[in-house]
Design a protein around this motif. Structure first.
Motif, PDB file in Angstrom:
ATOM      1  N   GLN A  42     -14.186 -23.115  65.718  1.00 14.61           N
ATOM      2  CA  GLN A  42     -14.294 -21.734  66.210  1.00 14.61           C
ATOM      3  C   GLN A  42     -14.296 -20.737  65.060  1.00 14.61           C
ATOM      4  O   GLN A  42     -15.025 -19.742  65.092  1.00 14.61           O
ATOM      5  CB  GLN A  42     -13.135 -21.431  67.166  1.00 14.61           C
ATOM      6  N   LEU A  43     -13.486 -21.004  64.046  1.00 14.78           N
ATOM      7  CA  LEU A  43     -13.387 -20.076  62.920  1.00 14.78           C
ATOM      8  C   LEU A  43     -14.503 -20.285  61.895  1.00 14.78           C
ATOM      9  O   LEU A  43     -15.068 -19.320  61.378  1.00 14.78           O
ATOM     10  CB  LEU A  43     -12.025 -20.223  62.230  1.00 14.78           C
ATOM     11  N   ALA A  44     -14.814 -21.551  61.599  1.00 15.48           N
ATOM     12  CA  ALA A  44     -15.701 -21.835  60.463  1.00 15.48           C
ATOM     13  C   ALA A  44     -17.107 -22.273  60.855  1.00 15.48           C
ATOM     14  O   ALA A  44     -17.964 -22.380  59.966  1.00 15.48           O
ATOM     15  CB  ALA A  44     -15.055 -22.912  59.585  1.00 15.48           C
ATOM     16  N   ALA A  45     -17.360 -22.530  62.157  1.00 11.56           N
ATOM     17  CA  ALA A  45     -18.689 -22.963  62.614  1.00 11.56           C
ATOM     18  C   ALA A  45     -19.242 -24.062  61.704  1.00 11.56           C
ATOM     19  O   ALA A  45     -20.169 -23.858  60.920  1.00 11.56           O
ATOM     20  CB  ALA A  45     -19.646 -21.774  62.661  1.00 11.56           C
ATOM     21  N   ILE A  46     -18.681 -25.262  61.818  1.00 15.12           N
ATOM     22  CA  ILE A  46     -18.884 -26.304  60.803  1.00 15.12           C
ATOM     23  C   ILE A  46     -20.243 -27.000  60.858  1.00 15.12           C
ATOM     24  O   ILE A  46     -20.610 -27.696  59.905  1.00 15.12           O
ATOM     25  CB  ILE A  46     -17.762 -27.364  60.878  1.00 15.12           C
ATOM     26  N   LYS A  47     -21.011 -26.849  61.895  1.00 10.94           N
ATOM     27  CA  LYS A  47     -22.302 -27.535  61.978  1.00 10.94           C
ATOM     28  C   LYS A  47     -23.190 -27.168  60.786  1.00 10.94           C
ATOM     29  O   LYS A  47     -23.400 -25.990  60.493  1.00 10.94           O
ATOM     30  CB  LYS A  47     -23.021 -27.184  63.280  1.00 10.94           C
ATOM     31  N   GLY A  48     -23.680 -28.188  60.084  1.00 12.73           N
ATOM     32  CA  GLY A  48     -24.543 -27.973  58.930  1.00 12.73           C
ATOM     33  C   GLY A  48     -23.801 -27.600  57.655  1.00 12.73           C
ATOM     34  O   GLY A  48     -24.418 -27.443  56.593  1.00 12.73           O
ATOM     35  N   LYS A  49     -22.470 -27.459  57.728  1.00 19.71           N
ATOM     36  CA  LYS A  49     -21.682 -27.066  56.556  1.00 19.71           C
ATOM     37  C   LYS A  49     -21.240 -28.301  55.759  1.00 19.71           C
ATOM     38  O   LYS A  49     -21.094 -29.391  56.302  1.00 19.71           O
ATOM     39  CB  LYS A  49     -20.431 -26.281  56.994  1.00 19.71           C
ATOM     40  N   SER A  64     -14.714 -36.774  63.421  1.00 21.79           N
ATOM     41  CA  SER A  64     -14.977 -35.832  64.516  1.00 21.79           C
ATOM     42  C   SER A  64     -15.723 -34.598  64.008  1.00 21.79           C
ATOM     43  O   SER A  64     -16.568 -34.041  64.722  1.00 21.79           O
ATOM     44  CB  SER A  64     -13.677 -35.436  65.212  1.00 21.79           C
ATOM     45  N   MET A  65     -15.449 -34.169  62.774  1.00 30.43           N
ATOM     46  CA  MET A  65     -16.203 -33.035  62.213  1.00 30.43           C
ATOM     47  C   MET A  65     -17.642 -33.441  61.937  1.00 30.43           C
ATOM     48  O   MET A  65     -18.574 -32.647  62.150  1.00 30.43           O
ATOM     49  CB  MET A  65     -15.521 -32.515  60.944  1.00 30.43           C
ATOM     50  N   SER A 113     -16.087 -24.999  43.637  1.00 33.22           N
ATOM     51  CA  SER A 113     -16.828 -24.040  44.480  1.00 33.22           C
ATOM     52  C   SER A 113     -18.009 -24.687  45.185  1.00 33.22           C
ATOM     53  O   SER A 113     -19.092 -24.109  45.288  1.00 33.22           O
ATOM     54  CB  SER A 113     -17.311 -22.849  43.633  1.00 33.22           C
ATOM     55  N   HIS A 114     -17.797 -25.905  45.709  1.00 36.78           N
ATOM     56  CA  HIS A 114     -18.897 -26.677  46.289  1.00 36.78           C
ATOM     57  C   HIS A 114     -18.888 -26.706  47.810  1.00 36.78           C
ATOM     58  O   HIS A 114     -19.941 -26.769  48.437  1.00 36.78           O
ATOM     59  CB  HIS A 114     -18.847 -28.119  45.753  1.00 36.78           C
ATOM     60  N   PHE A 115     -17.714 -26.645  48.429  1.00 38.03           N
ATOM     61  CA  PHE A 115     -17.616 -26.906  49.863  1.00 38.03           C
ATOM     62  C   PHE A 115     -17.486 -25.618  50.674  1.00 38.03           C
ATOM     63  O   PHE A 115     -16.752 -24.705  50.307  1.00 38.03           O
ATOM     64  CB  PHE A 115     -16.420 -27.820  50.146  1.00 38.03           C
ATOM     65  N   ASP A 116     -18.192 -25.589  51.808  1.00 38.79           N
ATOM     66  CA  ASP A 116     -18.101 -24.443  52.724  1.00 38.79           C
ATOM     67  C   ASP A 116     -16.756 -24.424  53.439  1.00 38.79           C
ATOM     68  O   ASP A 116     -16.226 -23.352  53.755  1.00 38.79           O
ATOM     69  CB  ASP A 116     -19.205 -24.527  53.784  1.00 38.79           C
ATOM     70  N   PRO A 143     -17.003 -19.500  47.311  1.00 38.30           N
ATOM     71  CA  PRO A 143     -16.604 -18.130  47.636  1.00 38.30           C
ATOM     72  C   PRO A 143     -17.005 -17.802  49.079  1.00 38.30           C
ATOM     73  O   PRO A 143     -18.138 -18.081  49.493  1.00 38.30           O
ATOM     74  CB  PRO A 143     -17.398 -17.293  46.631  1.00 38.30           C
ATOM     75  N   GLY A 144     -16.086 -17.292  49.842  1.00 40.52           N
ATOM     76  CA  GLY A 144     -16.338 -17.043  51.251  1.00 40.52           C
ATOM     77  C   GLY A 144     -16.047 -18.231  52.138  1.00 40.52           C
ATOM     78  O   GLY A 144     -16.121 -18.136  53.367  1.00 40.52           O
ATOM     79  N   GLY A 145     -15.711 -19.372  51.537  1.00 44.62           N
ATOM     80  CA  GLY A 145     -15.461 -20.586  52.298  1.00 44.62           C
ATOM     81  C   GLY A 145     -14.102 -20.589  52.974  1.00 44.62           C
ATOM     82  O   GLY A 145     -13.199 -19.827  52.621  1.00 44.62           O
ATOM     83  N   TRP A 146     -13.965 -21.481  53.939  1.00 44.33           N
ATOM     84  CA  TRP A 146     -12.735 -21.609  54.718  1.00 44.33           C
ATOM     85  C   TRP A 146     -11.878 -22.754  54.201  1.00 44.33           C
ATOM     86  O   TRP A 146     -12.403 -23.806  53.819  1.00 44.33           O
ATOM     87  CB  TRP A 146     -13.065 -21.855  56.184  1.00 44.33           C
TER      88      TRP A 146
END
Length: 235
Positions: A42-49, A64-65, A113-116, A143-146
């Motif tokens: 819900q917070l990070a919208a992980i699809k495609g991340k 599950s992710m 600084s690689h992962f969303d 930067p901007g990642g969760w």
């Protein structure tokens, strides 16, 4: 030196063959997983991340992710649970999922600084220096990642619920799973996160009714809790 406790690694390695049995000692992980997965999504919208799951164990959250459409790297230093995770993913045909035996600090140095999204769930209370893990999670996030953490509060109620209740009375977990002295107060985790450079977004408590065997998220962080953070955008 590696930021890991050999006794903790051995403890979970000994139970590795039971990781995907929902009626085993890992039943609580199976039962809380939908809650934490939905909250993260819900917070990070992980699809495609690109997602790193630090301390992934046997891969319940990581897989599950990946099924939600994220590209997931699960990392752990306990080899047997990693092998179980790899085998389960292979048998299930989950393609966008990889596992590695690597320390969080080493991964952060290798892929800064690689992962969303970075998740570190039910792991901080098992390592000698949890603040170092928090820093590593910051370093590997874009930067901007969760960045998401979950752990257990340190207070008399948490001792009663998480150790006496869960391990001895209800037998939800094996005896000795947790050490009270390693539990982490929300204020401590928040301080480590701020010192690492993360912005705090949200705390969530997780509660359990032993009669109905139901877990739910709430604002009560007195026992189990999760924390969502973001890495600030580069100025």
């Amino acid at each position: 030196m590696t930021n890991a406790d050999p006794q903790e690694l051995a403890k979970f390695s000994d139970l590795a063959h039971k990781w995907w049995d929902p009626e085993s000692e890992f039943r609580p992980l199976h039962e809380i997983n939908p809650l934490r997965l939905d909250w993260i999504d819900q917070l990070a919208a992980i699809k495609g991340k690109n997602v790193a799951d630090v301390g992934c164990g046997g891969g319940i959250l990581a897989e599950s992710m990946a099924r939600k459409g994220a590209n997931v790297l699960g990392v752990d230093l306990a080899d047997k649970p990693l092998k179980v995770a790899q085998l389960h993913a292979m048998e299930a045909g989950v393609a966008n999922l990889d596992y590695r035996s690597v320390a969080a600090e080493a991964l952060a140095a290798e892929q800064p600084s690689h992962f969303d999204v970075v998740t570190c769930m039910e792991m901080l209370e098992h390592v000698p220096d949890p603040s170092s893990i928090v820093q590593a999670c910051f370093d590997m996030a874009k930067p901007g990642g969760w960045v998401f953490f979950s752990t257990i509060n340190r207070n008399p109620k948490a001792f009663l619920f998480a150790i006496v209740g869960a391990e001895y009375m209800l037998k939800l977990l094996p005896k000795g799973t947790h050490e009270f002295s390693r539990f982490i107060r929300p204020a401590e985790l928040a301080r480590w996160a701020r010192e690492a450079g993360l912005d705090l977004v949200q705390f969530k408590g997780m509660e359990y009714n032993p009669i109905t065997r139901r877990y739910w998220l709430s604002g009560d962080t007195s026992v189990n809790y999760m924390m969502a953070c973001r890495k600030p955008l580069a100025s």
